[in-house]
Design a protein around this motif. Structure first.
Motif, PDB file in Angstrom:
ATOM      1  N   ASN A  67       0.868  -1.175   0.000  1.00 30.21           N
ATOM      2  CA  ASN A  67       0.000   0.000   0.000  1.00 30.21           C
ATOM      3  C   ASN A  67       0.909   1.230   0.000  1.00 30.21           C
ATOM      4  O   ASN A  67       1.616   1.479   0.974  1.00 30.21           O
ATOM      5  N   VAL A  68       0.888   1.999  -1.085  1.00 27.84           N
ATOM      6  CA  VAL A  68       1.880   3.063  -1.270  1.00 27.84           C
ATOM      7  C   VAL A  68       1.219   4.433  -1.358  1.00 27.84           C
ATOM      8  O   VAL A  68       0.202   4.612  -2.029  1.00 27.84           O
ATOM      9  N   GLU A  69       1.828   5.402  -0.686  1.00 27.96           N
ATOM     10  CA  GLU A  69       1.427   6.806  -0.766  1.00 27.96           C
ATOM     11  C   GLU A  69       2.637   7.632  -1.171  1.00 27.96           C
ATOM     12  O   GLU A  69       3.752   7.371  -0.713  1.00 27.96           O
ATOM     13  N   ILE A  70       2.415   8.624  -2.031  1.00 22.32           N
ATOM     14  CA  ILE A  70       3.479   9.532  -2.446  1.00 22.32           C
ATOM     15  C   ILE A  70       3.180  10.922  -1.900  1.00 22.32           C
ATOM     16  O   ILE A  70       2.091  11.457  -2.109  1.00 22.32           O
ATOM     17  N   GLU A  71       4.144  11.495  -1.203  1.00 20.20           N
ATOM     18  CA  GLU A  71       4.038  12.881  -0.749  1.00 20.20           C
ATOM     19  C   GLU A  71       4.740  13.775  -1.771  1.00 20.20           C
ATOM     20  O   GLU A  71       5.913  13.556  -2.081  1.00 20.20           O
ATOM     21  N   THR A  72       4.019  14.762  -2.283  1.00 21.83           N
ATOM     22  CA  THR A  72       4.572  15.632  -3.321  1.00 21.83           C
ATOM     23  C   THR A  72       4.238  17.089  -3.040  1.00 21.83           C
ATOM     24  O   THR A  72       3.222  17.392  -2.396  1.00 21.83           O
ATOM     25  N   ASN A  73       5.086  17.986  -3.530  1.00 24.06           N
ATOM     26  CA  ASN A  73       4.888  19.408  -3.256  1.00 24.06           C
ATOM     27  C   ASN A  73       3.933  20.096  -4.239  1.00 24.06           C
ATOM     28  O   ASN A  73       3.751  21.306  -4.186  1.00 24.06           O
ATOM     29  N   GLY A  74       3.339  19.332  -5.138  1.00 24.52           N
ATOM     30  CA  GLY A  74       2.332  19.907  -6.020  1.00 24.52           C
ATOM     31  C   GLY A  74       2.878  20.810  -7.095  1.00 24.52           C
ATOM     32  O   GLY A  74       2.224  21.784  -7.476  1.00 24.52           O
ATOM     33  N   THR A  75       4.055  20.487  -7.602  1.00 23.18           N
ATOM     34  CA  THR A  75       4.626  21.272  -8.699  1.00 23.18           C
ATOM     35  C   THR A  75       4.838  20.430  -9.955  1.00 23.18           C
ATOM     36  O   THR A  75       5.156  20.977 -11.009  1.00 23.18           O
ATOM     37  N   ILE A  76       4.679  19.112  -9.833  1.00 19.83           N
ATOM     38  CA  ILE A  76       4.941  18.185 -10.938  1.00 19.83           C
ATOM     39  C   ILE A  76       3.744  17.254 -11.093  1.00 19.83           C
ATOM     40  O   ILE A  76       3.220  16.740 -10.096  1.00 19.83           O
ATOM     41  N   ALA A  77       3.322  17.022 -12.320  1.00 20.74           N
ATOM     42  CA  ALA A  77       2.173  16.156 -12.571  1.00 20.74           C
ATOM     43  C   ALA A  77       2.407  14.751 -12.006  1.00 20.74           C
ATOM     44  O   ALA A  77       3.494  14.189 -12.130  1.00 20.74           O
ATOM     45  N   PHE A  78       1.363  14.214 -11.397  1.00 17.00           N
ATOM     46  CA  PHE A  78       1.479  12.915 -10.726  1.00 17.00           C
ATOM     47  C   PHE A  78       0.517  11.863 -11.279  1.00 17.00           C
ATOM     48  O   PHE A  78       0.409  10.762 -10.743  1.00 17.00           O
ATOM     49  N   THR A  79      -0.171  12.168 -12.356  1.00 17.19           N
ATOM     50  CA  THR A  79      -1.231  11.270 -12.833  1.00 17.19           C
ATOM     51  C   THR A  79      -0.707   9.891 -13.235  1.00 17.19           C
ATOM     52  O   THR A  79      -1.415   8.896 -13.078  1.00 17.19           O
TER      53      THR A  79
END
Length: 202
Positions: A92-104
């Motif tokens: 079960n994986v979650e990615i924390e991102t700063n919201g500057t790069i597309a993650f789709t």
């Protein structure tokens, strides 16, 4: 891929707060937030293959993984390969991102926690990415003061955010003032202190 550290602890924030979790911290970041508590991950790290990372994770005996940084989406190709391997093994994986790069491209394999940068950070996220947040994902606003809360409120009002929303005060800020603002404004968020800082774990 460049990895700073891999360790097991409790998830300190977000929708899985309090759950045992294996953290994989990617090296490198495209932002320099004023209150960043992981500046040591801005550079450096050790080059590792997906197989080497998977082997360490397997030996830590966990089922929940948080991929964080730095900004892990700076290494998208290597990250995608790693996510595909995790999917085969049922993590079960979650990615924390700063919201500057597309993650789709990652959403088939992992949930997303998008950290929307508020004015006190000195940085800015790409708010258009909020339209890609699903009910499986979440959004976090790290706030230092009421001005940051007002910014978060404006973003929430403007965008149809389908995931759960968290407001998390910067360590040492006026927690009570932030909590009161959330209550007074009846914001559709969950107030959340960083658990790992409270109990003193990594």
């Amino acid at each position: 891929m460049r990895i700073v550290e891999i360790f097991k602890s409790l998830q300190g924030e977000g929708k899985n707060q309090g759950a045992p979790c294996i953290f994989i911290r990617f090296a490198g970041c495209n932002l320099r937030c004023s209150w960043c508590d992981t500046a040591y991950a801005w550079e450096g790290g050790e080059e590792m293959s997906a197989g080497e990372v998977l082997d360490i994770v397997w030996r830590l005996h966990g089922t929940r993984i948080c991929i964080t940084g730095g900004e892990p989406l700076l290494q998208q190709q290597a990250l995608l390969e790693l996510l595909q391997k995790f999917a085969v093994h049922g993590y079960n994986v979650e990615i924390e991102t700063n919201g500057t790069i597309a993650f789709t491209d990652m959403q088939e394999y992992a949930s997303i926690c998008m950290d929307v940068k508020c004015p006190s950070s000195g940085e800015q996220s790409d708010l258009d990415l909020l339209r890609h947040i699903t009910p499986r994902d979440c959004v976090k606003f790290v706030v230092a003061d009421v001005a940051d809360c007002r910014y978060a409120q404006a973003v929430i009002a403007h965008y149809d955010i389908r995931g759960e929303i968290f407001i998390s005060p910067v360590a040492g800020s006026d927690y009570l003032a932030i909590a009161r603002y959330i209550v007074d404004q009846n914001l559709p968020v969950r107030f959340q202190l960083q658990l790992h800082r409270i109990i003193g774990v990594k």
